[in-house]
Design a protein around this motif. Structure first.
Motif, PDB file in Angstrom:
ATOM      1  N   ALA A   1       0.830  -1.203   0.000  1.00  0.00           N
ATOM      2  CA  ALA A   1       0.000   0.000   0.000  1.00  0.00           C
ATOM      3  C   ALA A   1       0.868   1.258   0.000  1.00  0.00           C
ATOM      4  N   LEU A   2       1.900   1.281   0.860  1.00  0.00           N
ATOM      5  CA  LEU A   2       2.740   2.475   0.935  1.00  0.00           C
ATOM      6  C   LEU A   2       3.509   2.700  -0.357  1.00  0.00           C
ATOM      7  N   ALA A   3       3.747   1.608  -1.106  1.00  0.00           N
ATOM      8  CA  ALA A   3       4.540   1.729  -2.326  1.00  0.00           C
ATOM      9  C   ALA A   3       3.723   2.222  -3.505  1.00  0.00           C
ATOM     10  N   ILE A   4       2.376   2.324  -3.360  1.00  0.00           N
ATOM     11  CA  ILE A   4       1.536   2.683  -4.520  1.00  0.00           C
ATOM     12  C   ILE A   4       2.023   3.963  -5.212  1.00  0.00           C
ATOM     13  N   PRO A   5       2.118   5.090  -4.461  1.00  0.00           N
ATOM     14  CA  PRO A   5       2.527   6.308  -5.175  1.00  0.00           C
ATOM     15  C   PRO A   5       3.944   6.196  -5.727  1.00  0.00           C
ATOM     16  N   LEU A   6       4.785   5.452  -5.015  1.00  0.00           N
ATOM     17  CA  LEU A   6       6.166   5.310  -5.485  1.00  0.00           C
ATOM     18  C   LEU A   6       6.207   4.550  -6.806  1.00  0.00           C
ATOM     19  N   VAL A   7       5.396   3.467  -6.908  1.00  0.00           N
ATOM     20  CA  VAL A   7       5.411   2.674  -8.135  1.00  0.00           C
ATOM     21  C   VAL A   7       4.844   3.485  -9.294  1.00  0.00           C
ATOM     22  N   PHE A   8       3.692   4.144  -9.068  1.00  0.00           N
ATOM     23  CA  PHE A   8       3.133   4.990 -10.129  1.00  0.00           C
ATOM     24  C   PHE A   8       4.159   6.042 -10.553  1.00  0.00           C
ATOM     25  N   GLY A   9       4.747   6.709  -9.569  1.00  0.00           N
ATOM     26  CA  GLY A   9       5.718   7.754  -9.890  1.00  0.00           C
ATOM     27  C   GLY A   9       6.917   7.200 -10.626  1.00  0.00           C
ATOM     28  N   ALA A  10       7.405   6.036 -10.185  1.00  0.00           N
ATOM     29  CA  ALA A  10       8.578   5.448 -10.820  1.00  0.00           C
ATOM     30  C   ALA A  10       8.255   5.040 -12.261  1.00  0.00           C
ATOM     31  N   LEU A  11       7.050   4.522 -12.502  1.00  0.00           N
ATOM     32  CA  LEU A  11       6.672   4.158 -13.870  1.00  0.00           C
ATOM     33  C   LEU A  11       6.636   5.400 -14.761  1.00  0.00           C
ATOM     34  N   GLY A  12       6.074   6.491 -14.219  1.00  0.00           N
ATOM     35  CA  GLY A  12       6.076   7.738 -14.971  1.00  0.00           C
ATOM     36  C   GLY A  12       7.492   8.191 -15.271  1.00  0.00           C
ATOM     37  N   GLY A  13       8.373   8.059 -14.272  1.00  0.00           N
ATOM     38  CA  GLY A  13       9.761   8.445 -14.477  1.00  0.00           C
ATOM     39  C   GLY A  13      10.445   7.589 -15.524  1.00  0.00           C
ATOM     40  N   VAL A  14      10.206   6.279 -15.469  1.00  0.00           N
ATOM     41  CA  VAL A  14      10.836   5.365 -16.420  1.00  0.00           C
ATOM     42  C   VAL A  14      10.401   5.708 -17.842  1.00  0.00           C
ATOM     43  N   LEU A  15       9.105   5.895 -18.036  1.00  0.00           N
ATOM     44  CA  LEU A  15       8.600   6.200 -19.385  1.00  0.00           C
ATOM     45  C   LEU A  15       9.228   7.478 -19.924  1.00  0.00           C
ATOM     46  N   GLY A  16       9.208   8.531 -19.102  1.00  0.00           N
ATOM     47  CA  GLY A  16       9.755   9.806 -19.553  1.00  0.00           C
ATOM     48  C   GLY A  16      11.225   9.690 -19.922  1.00  0.00           C
ATOM     49  N   GLU A  17      11.990   9.036 -19.049  1.00  0.00           N
ATOM     50  CA  GLU A  17      13.425   8.982 -19.299  1.00  0.00           C
ATOM     51  C   GLU A  17      13.746   8.057 -20.454  1.00  0.00           C
ATOM     52  N   ARG A  18      12.918   7.019 -20.655  1.00  0.00           N
ATOM     53  CA  ARG A  18      13.157   6.150 -21.807  1.00  0.00           C
ATOM     54  C   ARG A  18      12.965   6.917 -23.104  1.00  0.00           C
ATOM     55  N   ALA A  19      12.115   7.963 -23.060  1.00  0.00           N
ATOM     56  CA  ALA A  19      11.919   8.785 -24.252  1.00  0.00           C
ATOM     57  C   ALA A  19      12.901   9.950 -24.290  1.00  0.00           C
ATOM     58  N   GLY A  20      13.778  10.042 -23.290  1.00  0.00           N
ATOM     59  CA  GLY A  20      14.797  11.083 -23.309  1.00  0.00           C
ATOM     60  C   GLY A  20      14.427  12.358 -22.584  1.00  0.00           C
TER      61      GLY A  20
ATOM     62  N   MET B   1      -1.842   9.612 -11.242  1.00  0.00           N
ATOM     63  CA  MET B   1      -2.704   8.623 -10.586  1.00  0.00           C
ATOM     64  C   MET B   1      -2.128   8.205  -9.244  1.00  0.00           C
ATOM     65  N   GLY B   2      -0.785   8.169  -9.172  1.00  0.00           N
ATOM     66  CA  GLY B   2      -0.148   7.844  -7.893  1.00  0.00           C
ATOM     67  C   GLY B   2      -0.541   8.841  -6.815  1.00  0.00           C
ATOM     68  N   GLY B   3      -0.722  10.101  -7.230  1.00  0.00           N
ATOM     69  CA  GLY B   3      -1.096  11.112  -6.254  1.00  0.00           C
ATOM     70  C   GLY B   3      -2.446  10.832  -5.628  1.00  0.00           C
ATOM     71  N   ALA B   4      -3.336  10.167  -6.405  1.00  0.00           N
ATOM     72  CA  ALA B   4      -4.669   9.863  -5.886  1.00  0.00           C
ATOM     73  C   ALA B   4      -4.587   8.999  -4.631  1.00  0.00           C
ATOM     74  N   TYR B   5      -3.482   8.235  -4.505  1.00  0.00           N
ATOM     75  CA  TYR B   5      -3.337   7.389  -3.323  1.00  0.00           C
ATOM     76  C   TYR B   5      -3.493   8.204  -2.040  1.00  0.00           C
ATOM     77  N   TYR B   6      -2.894   9.404  -2.039  1.00  0.00           N
ATOM     78  CA  TYR B   6      -2.861  10.166  -0.792  1.00  0.00           C
ATOM     79  C   TYR B   6      -4.247  10.589  -0.350  1.00  0.00           C
TER      80      TYR B   6
ATOM     81  N   SER C   1      -5.081   6.947   1.433  1.00  0.00           N
ATOM     82  CA  SER C   1      -4.288   7.059   2.651  1.00  0.00           C
ATOM     83  C   SER C   1      -4.927   7.942   3.719  1.00  0.00           C
ATOM     84  N   VAL C   2      -5.115   9.229   3.443  1.00  0.00           N
ATOM     85  CA  VAL C   2      -5.553  10.124   4.513  1.00  0.00           C
ATOM     86  C   VAL C   2      -6.931  10.727   4.296  1.00  0.00           C
TER      87      VAL C   2
END
Lengths: 434, 421
Positions: free
Chosen positions: A141-160, A334-339, A343-344
């Motif tokens: 559960a705590l990793a949800i925003p991290l995973v969403f964020g990391a996927l967004g980061g991976v996609l962006g950086e893979r495209a440069g 979407m990761g932000g929606a977790y909060y 979560s709170v």
């Protein structure tokens, strides 16, 4: 103005290790035994310096299990020492492979991590019990925003396109989700608006980084400040006076999946979560498949590795980059929606509190690969949850050290101690058509 | 900006870098741009780069005004019947926006609501008080920029330095002549060490300094948090709050204008630091190395400069400057004790200060004063007009964004594209 528009040289582009100073020898194989040895020594020292007596209980069953697993009760001290011996054996195996110039297989660090953690937990929770299900389920559960964020980061950086603005996308996503879910009463509408908010931040990032060639790292950092200021401002001026109507979102409920949720141990951890977690599984699978198995993914990677070559074969570089970062921003949002929806259940100032930066760390720790980045994010989620669990049972480890763990691990990772990582070649380099 | 006409490695200017390739042959441009760059500032002003700077500030303030108006009660009420009585709407609009900005002016420069002349100018001293650490931090970030390093680690460097200086400040009993300098130096040394870690990791392993400094920020935060739970370090005995005891009087930066004003010696230290960094960058061998490495590390290496060592040294100096900013907070602005928010987001504000000041010491001085005024005025605006001080963050970051993309500002105002030469 020079610093604003400095073009990063391709060698130092993005967040890749700087080739002008980086050692050329491959150091990964030699460092694994060193790291394992230091960790084993550390565990041994902990056991010597503060020995605990008593038993440690590992509760494997959740409260509502169909088939209840028995609790495992082990003597704290002896278990710790057995695990130290196991760690020693694994370290010895790593040393043997290093001396024989053999490849270090993945199972060595994985088994090592399990043994080390078991030994550590049996020490830290002496005379206490560890609820294994809530330890791992909470980590997911705590990793949800991290995973969403990391996927967004991976996609962006893979495209440069380096995306430091993950933090901003999470925060604006959380904000939008809170307002939309409050006004419509539907968490799904909140999730959609979180994705739109994340894409909006990505659009601004693209405007400056792709169209106007501004240094991507700088745009990212400034965008984070901008979103922080904006949400703080609107929170105080708009949300606080109208908290009942605008900041009381309908959250996601826990939805157990019928059959999968009944599997002992695995079920309660992975399949008795909120709907957002199931969306997450879907997104991880989709991104991993699309990036490596579709024509779209091939194009994205081509644009990130060698934009000129991609342009030559007719791929529209900047259009591809725009599309990719918009998608990446939507995922991070979407990761932000977790909060606010899980979560709170209401928006607050600086709610994300640096999670975007941990997600960024997961991108690098995961070597720009969606699956590995997901695992890295899960690891960071686990470290955070472990801290909560340990401080709840009153363990002797200062909670601050546990909380700092993801960051320290990332420091070691980027310093090359956990194997070399290579960023996409054109990461962070704007593309100008000649 | 007086330092730009000194001989120095080629500066990529936005004008030549961004718009030139569209208009001239790239090869010809690269050859022609080289000798031209020493006069780049004059050319920038002539071709309107200064203008786009002014327009960037104008745009940011405009967006800020829209935000004020959109969230103002009076404006929202009158907009309902704007077609019936537009004058009401525009009066409410004017009241909201002008009220906010005059409140900012009253808080930052000159307060016309009080009679005592000394009190009237008190806001200006508040501006200078807030500007001090912003200038110091901006210098730390800007110096690293000159070596092409992006130091996002200001927060961590400030926290570590503030914690160390705070420890000296309340744990030791010394005469002031020793105590204060010792606390300042210890703080700067710890800041330098914390910054140096990032430089050393970059030099030895090639680890990207952006990631390293972000991670070090959090490590520093939790390290300070832990230190605040240990009585031998920073914990207040008998208290559960993560806050240290107040500083001893012998370790507090003295007030510069007497006790009626909060302005303390920290601002003077910031001015000294501006001079020192200016000299370092423009008159010293190390400064030459820093700029050479920043422009082109390969060329710098080929001409015998130890690039890795330069990275480490630059990050140590940058860390010590941000450390001084942290010391300024603990021993000057908030002397009631070390806490986890001692950095007051200056570590991040410093990035915008350095960007606005174009990484040049005098530019950073000006940018620090501007943002110091924003900060001082923002608090007054929040107190008197009930508009969140966070508006200032938005305006600051928008200024930097618009400044970073002069071409965007030109498009918005339909200015002609810049001349190539």
């Amino acid at each position: 103005m020079s610093t604003l528009t400095d073009q990063p040289t391709p060698e130092s582009g993005g967040l890749a290790p700087d080739a002008t100073v980086a050692p050329t020898r491959s150091a990964g194989a030699r460092k694994l035994p060193v790291v394992l040895g230091v960790l084993t020594l550390g565990l041994g020292l902990i056991l010597v310096l503060s020995s605990h007596s008593g038993d440690t209980t590992f509760q494997l069953a959740a409260d509502t299990d169909f088939v209840a697993l028995p609790d495992i009760v082990v003597p704290s001290g002896p278990t710790g020492w057995v695990m130290v011996l196991a760690c020693l054996a694994l370290t010895a195996e790593a040393v043997r492979r290093m001396l024989g110039h053999l490849r270090q297989p993945t199972w060595i660090p994985v088994v090592f991590a399990i043994a080390w953690m078991t030994g550590f937990l049996s020490w830290a929770a002496a005379d206490n019990s560890i609820r294994v299900v809530s330890l791992f389920g909470g980590a997911v559960a705590l990793a949800i925003p991290l995973v969403f964020g990391a996927l967004g980061g991976v996609l962006g950086e893979r495209a440069g396109v380096v995306n430091i603005a993950i933090e901003g996308q999470l925060l604006l996503g959380a904000f939008a989700a809170a307002i939309t879910a409050s006004t419509t009463g539907s968490p799904w509408a909140g999730l959609v608006s979180a994705a739109i908010a994340g894409a909006l931040v990505a659009l601004i990032l693209g405007l400056f980084a792709i169209t106007y060639f501004v240094d991507q790292v700088i745009v990212g950092v400034v965008l984070n400040v901008l979103v922080l200021g904006l949400t703080n401002f609107l929170f105080r001026q708009v949300l606080t006076p109208n908290a009942q109507t605008l900041n009381a979102p309908e959250g996601f409920d826990r939805v157990p999946i019928p059959v999968l949720g009944d599997i002992p141990l695995v079920g309660p951890i992975f399949f008795r979560q909120t709907a957002l977690v199931y969306v997450l599984y879907l997104v991880v699978a989709l991104v991993a498949y699309a990036l490596y198995r579709t024509r779209w993914g091939l194009r994205v990677r081509a644009v990130g590795e060698h934009p000129k070559a991609a342009d030559t074969v007719g791929i529209k570089v900047n259009r591809t980059r725009y599309r990719t970062i918009l998608l990446a921003g939507a995922i991070a949002g979407m990761g932000g929606a977790y909060y606010t929806l899980v979560s709170v259940s209401q928006f607050n100032r600086e709610l994300t509190n640096g999670a975007g930066y941990i997600a960024l760390a997961a991108v690098i720790f995961g070597k720009w690969d969606p699956i590995r980045a997901t695992l890295a994010a899960l690891l960071f989620g686990f470290a955070t949850n472990l801290q909560g669990v340990l401080s709840a049972i009153g363990s002797p480890v200062p909670s601050q050290f546990m909380l700092a763990l993801p960051y320290v691990v990332t420091l070691f990772a980027v310093a090359g101690l956990v194997g070399r990582s290579r960023a996409p070649a054109a990461d962070g380099v704007p593309y100008k058509q000649q | 900006m007086s330092d730009t006409d000194k001989p120095q490695p080629a500066e990529p200017e936005p004008g030549t870098q961004q718009t030139a390739p569209r208009e001239v042959d790239p090869a010809e441009d690269a050859a022609a741009a080289q000798p031209d760059r020493s006069r780049s500032v004059l050319r920038d002003i002539a071709t309107g780069n200064a203008l786009s700077g002014v327009l960037a500030v104008f745009l940011a303030v405009l967006v800020g005004s829209v935000m004020i108006a959109a969230t103002d009660e009076g404006v929202r009420e009158t907009v309902g019947y704007v077609t019936a009585r537009p004058s009401d709407f525009f009066t409410a609009l004017w009241d909201a926006v002008s009220g906010a900005y005059t409140a900012m002016f009253r808080g930052a420069i000159f307060n016309n609501l009080v009679d005592d002349p000394a009190q009237q100018w008190r806001p200006l001293t508040e501006t200078l008080k807030y500007a001090g650490p912003l200038i110091l931090g901006g210098l730390g970030v800007g110096l690293a920029f000159r070596a092409a390093l992006f130091n996002i680690g200001g927060r961590g460097q400030m926290l570590i330095a503030g914690g160390a200086a705070g420890w000296v400040g309340f744990q030791l009993d010394l005469p002031m002549a020793v105590h204060l300098p010792l606390a300042i130096i210890v703080g700067m040394v710890f800041g330098a060490l914390w910054g140096g870690i990032a430089g050393l990791l970059k030099a030895r392993t090639g680890a990207h300094e952006v990631i390293v400094t972000i991670m070090l920020n959090y490590v520093a935060y939790y390290l300070l948090f832990w230190a605040l739970t240990k009585e031998a370090l920073l914990k207040t005995p008998g208290s559960v709050n993560p806050k240290s005891p107040p500083m001893h009087d012998t370790a507090i930066l003295p007030k510069v204008l007497g006790d009626r004003f909060n302005l303390h010696l920290g601002f003077v230290l910031a001015l000294v630091a501006v001079a020192v960094v200016w000299w370092l960058l423009n008159r010293s061998t190390l400064g030459y190395r820093i700029r050479a490495v920043g422009e082109n590390p390969h060329a710098a290496r080929a001409s015998g400069i130890n690039v890795g060592k330069t990275y480490t040294v630059v990050m140590m100096i940058a860390g010590s400057l941000l450390g001084l900013a942290g010391v300024n907070q603990v021993l000057g602005t908030v002397t009631t004790g070390v806490s986890l928010d001692l950095d007051a987001s200056i570590g991040f504000d410093a990035i915008t200060v350095a960007l606005l000041g174009r990484s040049r010491p005098l530019g950073i001085l000006a940018a620090g004063l501007l943002f110091g005024a924003f900060k001082a005025g923002g608090f007054t605006m929040q107190a008197s007009e009930n508009i969140s001080v966070d508006l200032v963050l938005v305006v600051q970051s928008l200024i930097v964004l618009f400044l970073a993309a002069p071409a965007l500002v030109r498009t918005i105002f339909r200015l002609p594209a810049q001349e190539a030469k």
